[in-house]
Design a protein around this motif. Structure first.
Motif, PDB file in Angstrom:
ATOM      1  N   ILE A 264      -4.038  -9.327   2.879  1.00 49.38           N
ATOM      2  CA  ILE A 264      -3.767  -8.030   2.231  1.00 49.38           C
ATOM      3  C   ILE A 264      -4.978  -7.701   1.372  1.00 49.38           C
ATOM      4  O   ILE A 264      -5.368  -8.504   0.512  1.00 49.38           O
ATOM      5  CB  ILE A 264      -2.482  -8.088   1.387  1.00 49.38           C
ATOM      6  CG1 ILE A 264      -1.278  -8.324   2.312  1.00 49.38           C
ATOM      7  CG2 ILE A 264      -2.313  -6.799   0.585  1.00 49.38           C
ATOM      8  CD1 ILE A 264       0.047  -8.450   1.594  1.00 49.38           C
ATOM      9  N   LEU A 265      -5.590  -6.554   1.626  1.00 42.55           N
ATOM     10  CA  LEU A 265      -6.854  -6.222   0.958  1.00 42.55           C
ATOM     11  C   LEU A 265      -6.593  -5.477  -0.349  1.00 42.55           C
ATOM     12  O   LEU A 265      -5.664  -4.658  -0.427  1.00 42.55           O
ATOM     13  CB  LEU A 265      -7.711  -5.358   1.886  1.00 42.55           C
ATOM     14  CG  LEU A 265      -8.154  -6.088   3.168  1.00 42.55           C
ATOM     15  CD1 LEU A 265      -8.637  -5.087   4.208  1.00 42.55           C
ATOM     16  CD2 LEU A 265      -9.236  -7.107   2.854  1.00 42.55           C
ATOM     17  N   PRO A 266      -7.421  -5.729  -1.378  1.00 47.67           N
ATOM     18  CA  PRO A 266      -7.210  -5.059  -2.666  1.00 47.67           C
ATOM     19  C   PRO A 266      -7.781  -3.635  -2.680  1.00 47.67           C
ATOM     20  O   PRO A 266      -8.581  -3.278  -3.542  1.00 47.67           O
ATOM     21  CB  PRO A 266      -7.962  -5.979  -3.641  1.00 47.67           C
ATOM     22  CG  PRO A 266      -9.047  -6.576  -2.826  1.00 47.67           C
ATOM     23  CD  PRO A 266      -8.538  -6.683  -1.403  1.00 47.67           C
ATOM     24  N   VAL A 267      -7.366  -2.849  -1.691  1.00 46.22           N
ATOM     25  CA  VAL A 267      -7.853  -1.465  -1.598  1.00 46.22           C
ATOM     26  C   VAL A 267      -6.793  -0.556  -2.213  1.00 46.22           C
ATOM     27  O   VAL A 267      -5.627  -0.619  -1.817  1.00 46.22           O
ATOM     28  CB  VAL A 267      -8.074  -1.074  -0.118  1.00 46.22           C
ATOM     29  CG1 VAL A 267      -8.513   0.373   0.003  1.00 46.22           C
ATOM     30  CG2 VAL A 267      -9.068  -2.009   0.548  1.00 46.22           C
TER      31      VAL A 267
ATOM     32  N   ALA B 278     -14.593  -0.258  -0.096  1.00 43.67           N
ATOM     33  CA  ALA B 278     -14.036  -1.325  -0.948  1.00 43.67           C
ATOM     34  C   ALA B 278     -13.933  -2.659  -0.202  1.00 43.67           C
ATOM     35  O   ALA B 278     -13.662  -3.688  -0.809  1.00 43.67           O
ATOM     36  CB  ALA B 278     -12.661  -0.915  -1.466  1.00 43.67           C
ATOM     37  N   ILE B 279     -14.147  -2.647   1.107  1.00 46.06           N
ATOM     38  CA  ILE B 279     -14.131  -3.890   1.896  1.00 46.06           C
ATOM     39  C   ILE B 279     -15.604  -4.205   2.191  1.00 46.06           C
ATOM     40  O   ILE B 279     -16.183  -3.720   3.162  1.00 46.06           O
ATOM     41  CB  ILE B 279     -13.321  -3.714   3.201  1.00 46.06           C
ATOM     42  CG1 ILE B 279     -11.987  -3.004   2.910  1.00 46.06           C
ATOM     43  CG2 ILE B 279     -13.070  -5.069   3.873  1.00 46.06           C
ATOM     44  CD1 ILE B 279     -11.248  -2.551   4.167  1.00 46.06           C
ATOM     45  N   ALA B 280     -16.225  -4.998   1.310  1.00 48.08           N
ATOM     46  CA  ALA B 280     -17.696  -5.068   1.243  1.00 48.08           C
ATOM     47  C   ALA B 280     -18.337  -5.445   2.580  1.00 48.08           C
ATOM     48  O   ALA B 280     -19.297  -4.790   3.012  1.00 48.08           O
ATOM     49  CB  ALA B 280     -18.110  -6.051   0.150  1.00 48.08           C
ATOM     50  N   ASP B 281     -17.830  -6.486   3.252  1.00 47.70           N
ATOM     51  CA  ASP B 281     -18.511  -6.927   4.480  1.00 47.70           C
ATOM     52  C   ASP B 281     -18.349  -5.900   5.607  1.00 47.70           C
ATOM     53  O   ASP B 281     -19.286  -5.670   6.389  1.00 47.70           O
ATOM     54  CB  ASP B 281     -18.020  -8.316   4.917  1.00 47.70           C
ATOM     55  CG  ASP B 281     -16.527  -8.357   5.137  1.00 47.70           C
ATOM     56  OD1 ASP B 281     -15.795  -7.588   4.478  1.00 47.70           O
ATOM     57  OD2 ASP B 281     -16.077  -9.150   5.988  1.00 47.70           O
TER      58      ASP B 281
ATOM     59  N   ARG C 166      -1.214   0.619   2.427  1.00 46.08           N
ATOM     60  CA  ARG C 166      -1.704  -0.724   2.125  1.00 46.08           C
ATOM     61  C   ARG C 166      -2.658  -1.122   3.257  1.00 46.08           C
ATOM     62  O   ARG C 166      -2.403  -0.838   4.420  1.00 46.08           O
ATOM     63  CB  ARG C 166      -0.528  -1.700   2.078  1.00 46.08           C
ATOM     64  CG  ARG C 166      -0.920  -3.123   1.776  1.00 46.08           C
ATOM     65  CD  ARG C 166       0.267  -4.053   1.944  1.00 46.08           C
ATOM     66  NE  ARG C 166       1.049  -4.216   0.740  1.00 46.08           N
ATOM     67  CZ  ARG C 166       2.374  -4.099   0.671  1.00 46.08           C
ATOM     68  NH1 ARG C 166       3.067  -3.785   1.743  1.00 46.08           N
ATOM     69  NH2 ARG C 166       3.019  -4.307  -0.460  1.00 46.08           N
ATOM     70  N   PHE C 167      -3.772  -1.774   2.881  1.00 47.87           N
ATOM     71  CA  PHE C 167      -4.769  -2.175   3.862  1.00 47.87           C
ATOM     72  C   PHE C 167      -4.656  -3.671   4.155  1.00 47.87           C
ATOM     73  O   PHE C 167      -4.503  -4.477   3.239  1.00 47.87           O
ATOM     74  CB  PHE C 167      -6.188  -1.857   3.359  1.00 47.87           C
ATOM     75  CG  PHE C 167      -6.629  -0.460   3.698  1.00 47.87           C
ATOM     76  CD1 PHE C 167      -6.005   0.638   3.107  1.00 47.87           C
ATOM     77  CD2 PHE C 167      -7.652  -0.229   4.607  1.00 47.87           C
ATOM     78  CE1 PHE C 167      -6.395   1.930   3.413  1.00 47.87           C
ATOM     79  CE2 PHE C 167      -8.055   1.059   4.921  1.00 47.87           C
ATOM     80  CZ  PHE C 167      -7.427   2.146   4.324  1.00 47.87           C
ATOM     81  N   TYR C 168      -4.753  -4.009   5.437  1.00 50.15           N
ATOM     82  CA  TYR C 168      -4.704  -5.403   5.883  1.00 50.15           C
ATOM     83  C   TYR C 168      -5.934  -5.684   6.741  1.00 50.15           C
ATOM     84  O   TYR C 168      -6.381  -4.818   7.495  1.00 50.15           O
ATOM     85  CB  TYR C 168      -3.491  -5.661   6.776  1.00 50.15           C
ATOM     86  CG  TYR C 168      -2.144  -5.312   6.202  1.00 50.15           C
ATOM     87  CD1 TYR C 168      -1.320  -6.277   5.636  1.00 50.15           C
ATOM     88  CD2 TYR C 168      -1.651  -3.995   6.282  1.00 50.15           C
ATOM     89  CE1 TYR C 168      -0.048  -5.967   5.156  1.00 50.15           C
ATOM     90  CE2 TYR C 168      -0.384  -3.681   5.794  1.00 50.15           C
ATOM     91  CZ  TYR C 168       0.401  -4.670   5.235  1.00 50.15           C
ATOM     92  OH  TYR C 168       1.661  -4.351   4.762  1.00 50.15           O
TER      93      TYR C 168
END
Ligand SMILES: C[S@@+](CC[C@H](N)C(=O)[O-])C[C@H]1O[C@@H](n2cnc3c(N)ncnc32)[C@H](O)[C@@H]1O
Length: 366
Positions: free
Chosen positions: A351-354, A172-175, A360-362
């Protein structure tokens, strides 16, 4: 049950009858977890799942246990809705007990993301150091570290990480996902890796990568090495005993992860500074930690109550032996992590939208 319903079910604040009922239900739940401990330790769930419905004598024979004890355990589990019984009116020795198919992933399948039977082990372990914790709360300092024996280390994150960490959450964190899939092969450092399942999950899902896991706990690292061997990944995954906030952790990496570990590190700013120093362009640090409220709230959601309870009985005491401890505790709010990240020299914290359940992902950018 949602957080608001849960709070409503607990009754009016200040009502003694509601509080009495609540503590009674808590007691039933605590005792239930102790019976779950027995089911998990003695292999009772797996035996019911693998070999089907059983009488007390049959389950005792399958598991090398004693019929009278197993009969009581089965009756408790059926009375409590954890197991089914074919005919409650049959005699105690004639009743056959079975596991509803929907309970198998929760109680019997340690590879399922719904696996929860380890909670029995967690409660028994936590209770073991309560006397030492009470003494430490009086005198200061910390209770001595709790040996893993005899329960062993509950692998609470194993199934979640193997199924979701590198198959849903990191993609979900594309890069980051793209970098891990691309040449030249990316190097990942996984700090506070515990028994190694986050490192192994990343190596499994991203076959070009190599992953180096670091943890302070020599027993955890020993188990992590065995896990890597057993999953056939020992060639691409290494594990080292090291303090993540000290000089024992070094190297150049494209990604540094700290998965459910930063609040357990007594000097988190030092650990983040070390992590930042390990990055090579255009790398970043990904921290996953407890999904807690932005600010102190009372009464709070059931998840927040859960995180606070673990903080009181486990996570805070574990970092109190270090005189320079930040004493973070399990309830590490985003503002606290932002302060740690800035003190460690990072330019930004996002804060990542995961969507990752209780985590929670940062992303920390150098
Ligand atoms: C809650 S466990 C999480 C382990 C693993 N990341 C997981 O999610 O399964 C936290 C881990 O942090 C480790 N830890 C605590 N302080 C540390 C430090 N200073 N350096 C490295 N690891 C540390 C503990 O030994 C423990 O294994």
């Amino acid at each position: 049950m949602g957080a608001e319903e849960h709070l409503a079910a607990r009754g009016e604040l200040g009502d003694p009858a509601a509080l009495t009922g609540r503590l009674f239900r808590d007691m039933v739940g605590a005792l239930e977890l102790l019976t779950v401990y027995l089911g998990e330790r003695l292999g009772l769930y797996q035996a019911l799942d693998a070999e089907g419905p059983a009488t007390s004598a049959e389950l005792a024979a399958r598991t090398g246990t004693t019929e009278r004890y197993i009969r009581e355990w089965l009756e408790h589990h059926a009375a409590s809705g954890l197991l089914e019984v074919d005919d409650p009116a049959a005699g105690p020795l004639a009743r056959r007990y079975s596991m509803p198919p929907g309970h198998v992933p929760v109680l019997a399948d340690t590879g399922a993301i719904r696996d929860q039977a380890f909670n029995g082990v967690e409660i028994v372990r936590a209770a073991r150091w309560m006397p030492e914790l009470a003494a430490a709360i009086r005198s200061g300092g910390a209770p001595p570290p709790l040996a893993w024996a005899p329960e062993g280390r509950p692998e609470f994150n194993r199934a979640l990480f193997l199924n979701l960490l590198a198959r849903q959450w990191l993609p979900a964190i594309a890069d980051v996902d793209l970098r891990l899939r691309s040449e030249p092969p990316a190097r990942i450092a996984d700090l506070a890796c515990g028994t190694g399942w986050s490192s192994i999950a990343m190596a499994q899902a991203y076959p070009l990568t190599s992953v180096d896991g670091f943890d302070l706990d020599a027993d955890a690292i020993q188990v992590a090495r065995r896990n890597a061997e057993e999953t056939g990944l020992a060639g691409r995954v290494t594990f080292t005993v090291a303090d993540a906030s000290g000089p024992g952790v070094s190297g150049q990496y494209d990604l540094v992860t700290i998965i459910e570990g930063l609040h357990d590190i007594s000097r988190p700013v030092d650990a983040l500074r070390v992590a930042r120093g390990m990055l090579r362009e255009p790398g970043c640090v990904i921290v996953a930690d407890e999904l807690v409220e932005d600010e102190f709230t009372a009464p709070a959601s059931i998840e927040e109550q859960y995180h606070y309870a673990w903080s009181v009985v486990g996570c805070l005491p574990a970092v109190m032996s270090d005189p320079d401890s930040a004493a973070t505790g399990a309830v590490m709010r985003p503002a606290t992590l932002r302060r740690y990240a800035l003190e460690a020299g990072f330019q930004s914290l996002e804060i990542l939208p995961v969507k990752a359940g209780m985590l929670r992902f940062y992303r920390l950018a150098p």
